[in-house]
Design a protein around this motif. Structure first.
Motif, PDB file in Angstrom:
ATOM      1  N   CYS A  41     -20.107 -39.886  60.541  1.00 51.98           N
ATOM      2  CA  CYS A  41     -19.746 -39.001  59.439  1.00 51.98           C
ATOM      3  C   CYS A  41     -18.298 -39.301  59.070  1.00 51.98           C
ATOM      4  O   CYS A  41     -17.381 -39.018  59.850  1.00 51.98           O
ATOM      5  CB  CYS A  41     -19.892 -37.543  59.853  1.00 51.98           C
ATOM      6  SG  CYS A  41     -21.577 -37.062  60.266  1.00 51.98           S
ATOM      7  N   HIS A  42     -18.096 -39.851  57.889  1.00 50.85           N
ATOM      8  CA  HIS A  42     -16.803 -40.414  57.503  1.00 50.85           C
ATOM      9  C   HIS A  42     -15.692 -39.360  57.420  1.00 50.85           C
ATOM     10  O   HIS A  42     -14.512 -39.680  57.588  1.00 50.85           O
ATOM     11  CB  HIS A  42     -16.949 -41.137  56.159  1.00 50.85           C
ATOM     12  CG  HIS A  42     -16.057 -42.316  56.000  1.00 50.85           C
ATOM     13  ND1 HIS A  42     -16.337 -43.355  55.163  1.00 50.85           N
ATOM     14  CD2 HIS A  42     -14.873 -42.643  56.565  1.00 50.85           C
ATOM     15  CE1 HIS A  42     -15.380 -44.256  55.216  1.00 50.85           C
ATOM     16  NE2 HIS A  42     -14.473 -43.847  56.054  1.00 50.85           N
ATOM     17  N   ARG A  43     -16.050 -38.144  57.119  1.00 54.28           N
ATOM     18  CA  ARG A  43     -15.139 -37.000  57.145  1.00 54.28           C
ATOM     19  C   ARG A  43     -15.976 -35.751  57.447  1.00 54.28           C
ATOM     20  O   ARG A  43     -17.199 -35.810  57.500  1.00 54.28           O
ATOM     21  CB  ARG A  43     -14.390 -36.812  55.813  1.00 54.28           C
ATOM     22  CG  ARG A  43     -13.364 -37.881  55.488  1.00 54.28           C
ATOM     23  CD  ARG A  43     -12.209 -37.907  56.461  1.00 54.28           C
ATOM     24  NE  ARG A  43     -11.187 -38.869  56.059  1.00 54.28           N
ATOM     25  CZ  ARG A  43     -11.173 -40.145  56.393  1.00 54.28           C
ATOM     26  NH1 ARG A  43     -12.161 -40.645  57.137  1.00 54.28           N
ATOM     27  NH2 ARG A  43     -10.197 -40.954  56.001  1.00 54.28           N
ATOM     28  N   TYR A  44     -15.312 -34.614  57.630  1.00 52.19           N
ATOM     29  CA  TYR A  44     -16.020 -33.345  57.853  1.00 52.19           C
ATOM     30  C   TYR A  44     -16.337 -32.736  56.493  1.00 52.19           C
ATOM     31  O   TYR A  44     -15.522 -32.778  55.566  1.00 52.19           O
ATOM     32  CB  TYR A  44     -15.131 -32.401  58.661  1.00 52.19           C
ATOM     33  CG  TYR A  44     -15.827 -31.139  59.123  1.00 52.19           C
ATOM     34  CD1 TYR A  44     -16.557 -31.131  60.298  1.00 52.19           C
ATOM     35  CD2 TYR A  44     -15.749 -29.971  58.381  1.00 52.19           C
ATOM     36  CE1 TYR A  44     -17.197 -29.988  60.742  1.00 52.19           C
ATOM     37  CE2 TYR A  44     -16.383 -28.812  58.811  1.00 52.19           C
ATOM     38  CZ  TYR A  44     -17.107 -28.828  59.989  1.00 52.19           C
ATOM     39  OH  TYR A  44     -17.738 -27.688  60.413  1.00 52.19           O
ATOM     40  N   ASP A  45     -17.510 -32.141  56.359  1.00 45.09           N
ATOM     41  CA  ASP A  45     -17.924 -31.532  55.093  1.00 45.09           C
ATOM     42  C   ASP A  45     -17.988 -30.024  55.258  1.00 45.09           C
ATOM     43  O   ASP A  45     -18.921 -29.492  55.870  1.00 45.09           O
ATOM     44  CB  ASP A  45     -19.288 -32.089  54.673  1.00 45.09           C
ATOM     45  CG  ASP A  45     -19.659 -31.707  53.248  1.00 45.09           C
ATOM     46  OD1 ASP A  45     -19.022 -30.786  52.692  1.00 45.09           O
ATOM     47  OD2 ASP A  45     -20.575 -32.339  52.683  1.00 45.09           O
ATOM     48  N   THR A  46     -17.000 -29.337  54.708  1.00 43.85           N
ATOM     49  CA  THR A  46     -16.943 -27.877  54.825  1.00 43.85           C
ATOM     50  C   THR A  46     -17.980 -27.185  53.949  1.00 43.85           C
ATOM     51  O   THR A  46     -18.229 -25.992  54.121  1.00 43.85           O
ATOM     52  CB  THR A  46     -15.547 -27.365  54.435  1.00 43.85           C
ATOM     53  OG1 THR A  46     -15.240 -27.784  53.084  1.00 43.85           O
ATOM     54  CG2 THR A  46     -14.485 -27.913  55.376  1.00 43.85           C
ATOM     55  N   SER A  47     -18.602 -27.913  53.023  1.00 41.52           N
ATOM     56  CA  SER A  47     -19.547 -27.297  52.093  1.00 41.52           C
ATOM     57  C   SER A  47     -20.988 -27.296  52.610  1.00 41.52           C
ATOM     58  O   SER A  47     -21.877 -26.722  51.963  1.00 41.52           O
ATOM     59  CB  SER A  47     -19.498 -28.016  50.736  1.00 41.52           C
ATOM     60  OG  SER A  47     -20.028 -29.328  50.839  1.00 41.52           O
ATOM     61  N   VAL A  48     -21.209 -27.939  53.749  1.00 44.99           N
ATOM     62  CA  VAL A  48     -22.567 -28.058  54.306  1.00 44.99           C
ATOM     63  C   VAL A  48     -22.597 -27.425  55.696  1.00 44.99           C
ATOM     64  O   VAL A  48     -21.691 -27.659  56.500  1.00 44.99           O
ATOM     65  CB  VAL A  48     -22.991 -29.539  54.391  1.00 44.99           C
ATOM     66  CG1 VAL A  48     -24.338 -29.684  55.083  1.00 44.99           C
ATOM     67  CG2 VAL A  48     -23.033 -30.161  53.006  1.00 44.99           C
ATOM     68  N   PRO A  49     -23.633 -26.637  56.011  1.00 42.73           N
ATOM     69  CA  PRO A  49     -23.735 -26.088  57.370  1.00 42.73           C
ATOM     70  C   PRO A  49     -23.733 -27.204  58.406  1.00 42.73           C
ATOM     71  O   PRO A  49     -24.440 -28.212  58.254  1.00 42.73           O
ATOM     72  CB  PRO A  49     -25.074 -25.343  57.355  1.00 42.73           C
ATOM     73  CG  PRO A  49     -25.317 -25.018  55.913  1.00 42.73           C
ATOM     74  CD  PRO A  49     -24.735 -26.168  55.142  1.00 42.73           C
ATOM     75  N   LEU A  50     -22.939 -27.045  59.436  1.00 40.80           N
ATOM     76  CA  LEU A  50     -22.842 -28.067  60.472  1.00 40.80           C
ATOM     77  C   LEU A  50     -24.205 -28.339  61.097  1.00 40.80           C
ATOM     78  O   LEU A  50     -24.536 -29.478  61.437  1.00 40.80           O
ATOM     79  CB  LEU A  50     -21.843 -27.611  61.539  1.00 40.80           C
ATOM     80  CG  LEU A  50     -21.561 -28.579  62.690  1.00 40.80           C
ATOM     81  CD1 LEU A  50     -21.089 -29.935  62.183  1.00 40.80           C
ATOM     82  CD2 LEU A  50     -20.529 -27.976  63.639  1.00 40.80           C
ATOM     83  N   GLU A  51     -25.024 -27.307  61.241  1.00 38.85           N
ATOM     84  CA  GLU A  51     -26.353 -27.477  61.813  1.00 38.85           C
ATOM     85  C   GLU A  51     -27.191 -28.457  60.995  1.00 38.85           C
ATOM     86  O   GLU A  51     -27.924 -29.272  61.554  1.00 38.85           O
ATOM     87  CB  GLU A  51     -27.061 -26.119  61.893  1.00 38.85           C
ATOM     88  CG  GLU A  51     -28.472 -26.207  62.445  1.00 38.85           C
ATOM     89  CD  GLU A  51     -29.133 -24.841  62.567  1.00 38.85           C
ATOM     90  OE1 GLU A  51     -30.354 -24.801  62.798  1.00 38.85           O
ATOM     91  OE2 GLU A  51     -28.436 -23.817  62.438  1.00 38.85           O
ATOM     92  N   GLU A  52     -27.077 -28.383  59.666  1.00 40.90           N
ATOM     93  CA  GLU A  52     -27.840 -29.281  58.800  1.00 40.90           C
ATOM     94  C   GLU A  52     -27.427 -30.739  59.024  1.00 40.90           C
ATOM     95  O   GLU A  52     -28.281 -31.635  59.126  1.00 40.90           O
ATOM     96  CB  GLU A  52     -27.630 -28.906  57.334  1.00 40.90           C
ATOM     97  CG  GLU A  52     -28.346 -29.813  56.350  1.00 40.90           C
ATOM     98  CD  GLU A  52     -28.173 -29.381  54.902  1.00 40.90           C
ATOM     99  OE1 GLU A  52     -28.385 -30.224  54.013  1.00 40.90           O
ATOM    100  OE2 GLU A  52     -27.833 -28.211  54.655  1.00 40.90           O
ATOM    101  N   THR A  53     -26.127 -30.968  59.110  1.00 41.89           N
ATOM    102  CA  THR A  53     -25.616 -32.324  59.324  1.00 41.89           C
ATOM    103  C   THR A  53     -26.059 -32.872  60.676  1.00 41.89           C
ATOM    104  O   THR A  53     -26.571 -33.997  60.778  1.00 41.89           O
ATOM    105  CB  THR A  53     -24.081 -32.331  59.240  1.00 41.89           C
ATOM    106  OG1 THR A  53     -23.679 -31.952  57.913  1.00 41.89           O
ATOM    107  CG2 THR A  53     -23.519 -33.698  59.569  1.00 41.89           C
ATOM    108  N   LEU A  54     -25.898 -32.076  61.716  1.00 46.46           N
ATOM    109  CA  LEU A  54     -26.249 -32.533  63.059  1.00 46.46           C
ATOM    110  C   LEU A  54     -27.742 -32.777  63.203  1.00 46.46           C
ATOM    111  O   LEU A  54     -28.171 -33.722  63.868  1.00 46.46           O
ATOM    112  CB  LEU A  54     -25.776 -31.518  64.101  1.00 46.46           C
ATOM    113  CG  LEU A  54     -24.262 -31.313  64.203  1.00 46.46           C
ATOM    114  CD1 LEU A  54     -23.942 -30.253  65.245  1.00 46.46           C
ATOM    115  CD2 LEU A  54     -23.550 -32.618  64.524  1.00 46.46           C
ATOM    116  N   ARG A  55     -28.542 -31.936  62.586  1.00 43.62           N
ATOM    117  CA  ARG A  55     -29.998 -32.111  62.656  1.00 43.62           C
ATOM    118  C   ARG A  55     -30.421 -33.391  61.949  1.00 43.62           C
ATOM    119  O   ARG A  55     -31.299 -34.117  62.438  1.00 43.62           O
ATOM    120  CB  ARG A  55     -30.700 -30.907  62.033  1.00 43.62           C
ATOM    121  CG  ARG A  55     -32.224 -31.001  62.042  1.00 43.62           C
ATOM    122  CD  ARG A  55     -32.785 -30.931  63.456  1.00 43.62           C
ATOM    123  NE  ARG A  55     -32.717 -29.565  63.977  1.00 43.62           N
ATOM    124  CZ  ARG A  55     -33.069 -29.223  65.199  1.00 43.62           C
ATOM    125  NH1 ARG A  55     -33.498 -30.159  66.041  1.00 43.62           N
ATOM    126  NH2 ARG A  55     -32.980 -27.960  65.606  1.00 43.62           N
TER     127      ARG A  55
END
Length: 324
Positions: A120-134
């Protein structure tokens, strides 16, 4: 070449990695870029890092084309997702949609069936972390990605991701890719100790500070023609280093390197690799000879006295933060 485990994983990567930011697909001609990859591989470098956003996929295409010459299991291929790849509202970030679609696009450009390290090139504050990790976990389960990593996440964000991943019983994040060099040391305060505690290895970018730590830029002298700083297409990140207070200290570091019988770039890379939490230092190169010189840094051992001298030189610019 020496190899280190990437965090707590079983993956072993070369202490020197080859990156493609600002070079392949942009400033370096395709054939020269491929020659750099060939030279790196011949020297034992097995870690190759790129990103979908590097010249909108052109860097991935060049790296993938060059690596086709070698057995797929003989190298570790890393790429990234986050930055815009189009003008649409879903053409950026770390949503499940963008991650899944960009993974497929990267696989096609790279010409491979799987990515060893997807970051993940940067952190995305606009997306739930759970969605990204899943989404990352699903890619690992599908075999399209072997390991997941991040880049330039804060210590708090790393802790949140690790803890949530454990709660959800997901495949762990194994790496972080931050900027780290003699002039930019912010990760030493929190990111390094937190990462070591949580099992993440660092694959650091810009270990030579965009070329500043090669000694090519001198205090009180104009920028040499043909260098990255002289190229308006690639110099936006290097300009903030070009201050006499910084360059004067770089000159002192070069004098120290000369006394040791090594180049400044080798000293700078050995300094980065002194950190046990650093798994690999990612270099950029526009010529194969640069890779050959930089790879020799793995043979350099810095004594406590040399490290004290370096700290003395760097003391007044430890809080230097460039624009990048």
């Amino acid at each position: 070449m020496n190899y280190r485990r990437l965090g707590n994983s079983g993956l072993r990567i070369s202490e020197i990695g080859l990156g493609s930011w600002l070079t392949y697909g942009t400033a370096v001609e395709r054939e020269t870029a491929k020659e750099c990859v060939y030279k790196a591989y011949d020297l034992g470098i097995n870690f190759f890092d790129t990103a979908n956003a590097y010249n909108r996929g052109a860097a991935e295409a060049v790296v993938g084309e060059a690596l086709k010459s070698y057995p797929r299991d003989s190298y570790v291929l890393a790429t990234k997702v986050y930055f815009p790849m189009g003008d649409g509202p879903n053409d950026r970030g770390l949503s499940r949609k963008h991650i899944m679609e960009q993974c497929e696009a990267s696989l096609k450009r790279l010409g491979t069936d799987y990515i060893d390290l997807y970051q993940c090139h940067r952190y995305d504050t606009s997306v739930p972390l759970e969605e990204t990790l899943r989404a990352l976990d699903d890619l690992v389960t599908q075999g399209k990605v072997l390991y997941a990593g991040i880049s330039e996440w804060s210590a708090a964000q790393i802790v949140d991701a690790v803890r949530l991943g454990r709660q959800m019983n997901l495949h762990p994040i194994i790496s972080n890719q931050p900027i780290y060099n003699m002039l930019v040391r912010y990760i030493e305060k929190e990111v390094l100790p937190i990462s070591e505690r949580e099992g993440l290895g660092q694959v650091v970018f810009s270990p030579l500070a965009q070329g500043i730590l090669t000694g090519k830029y001198k205090p009180g002298h104009p920028v040499p023609s043909g260098t990255r700083a002289a190229n308006d297409e690639t110099n936006q990140w290097i300009k903030s280093y070009l201050r006499d207070d910084v360059l004067n200290r770089v000159q002192q570091l070069e004098d120290l390197a000369i006394d040791m019988g090594i180049s400044l770039s080798q000293l700078a890379l050995a300094w980065v690799l002194r950190q046990p939490g650093v798994s690999s230092a990612i270099i950029g190169a526009s010529r194969p000879a640069q890779i050959e010189e930089n790879a020799k840094a793995v043979e350099v051992r810095l004594t406590d006295e040399i490290l004290r001298q370096i700290d003395g030189i760097l003391e007044e610019i430890n809080d230097f933060v460039p624009i990048w």
